[in-house]
Scaffold this motif. Structure first.
Motif: not given
Length: 199
Positions: A101-102, A105, A127, A131, A134-136, A153
């Motif tokens: 996710p990091e 992003g 996604t 994930d 975590a991405l949000d 997301v």
């Protein structure tokens, strides 16, 4: 009279011996011819047997060479298939680790800047379910100031990892899903692997 009888007996005896000798010579000649014929037939049969054996041996040799060549091809194909499969699994593992996710992003931020989206532009991200949250959070956290509007997301059940990214209502679309990245890497490594096997 005795002499005449003796002379007659000798003559009969002599004729009998001569006849027997002639018969004997005839039998020996016939036996010789028969023996020569048997030897000639045996030689012909021996030649035929040798020719057939040589033909069989050549066919066996040809079949053996063909079978060995086919086995070699089968082994190489199986080896290539196994190596491709293991390479694909390694690529999937590496891509899954890289598409965290990091990282996604940061990638979204870079693409948004490069795209120079209009103030009202919406960035949509699909996604994997695992994930999505975590991405949000990443996009609403440290990267929030990078966007005019926070990207939307959405989790996609069919997405195993990575993401699909779209700008301007889907007019600009990027596929960074795990499958797409793996396919791209498979194509690259497949060509390299094929070159190794061709050599």
């Amino acid at each position: 009279m005795a002499e005449e009888l003796q002379s007659l007996l000798e003559k009969i005896n002599q004729e009998g011996v001569m006849k027997a000798e002639a018969e004997k010579a005839k039998i020996i000649a016939a036996a010789g011819e028969e023996a020569a014929k048997i030897i000639a037939d045996a030689a012909k049969k021996a030649e035929a047997i040798i020719a057939a054996a040589e033909k069989d041996a050549a066919e066996v040799r040809e079949r053996t060479v063909s079978a060995l060549e086919q086995s070699r091809r089968d082994i190489l194909l199986q080896l290539r298939k196994e190596l491709s499969s293991r390479l694909h699994e390694s690529i999937l593992d590496a891509a899954a680790a890289a598409l965290a996710p990091e990282f996604m992003g940061q990638l979204i931020k870079e693409l948004a800047l490069a795209f120079a989206a209009a103030p009202d532009s919406v960035i949509s991200v699909r996604t994997s379910v695992k994930d999505a949250a975590a991405l949000d959070q990443v996009l609403r956290g440290a990267l929030a100031d990078s966007f005019v509007k926070i990207p939307q997301v959405f989790p996609g059940k069919e997405i195993k990892g990575g993401m699909e990214l779209s700008f301007d209502g889907g007019r600009c679309f990027y596929d960074f899903t795990l499958d797409a990245v793996a396919d791209l890497m498979d194509e690259y490594t497949g060509e390299k692997l094929a070159a190794v096997f061709k050599a």
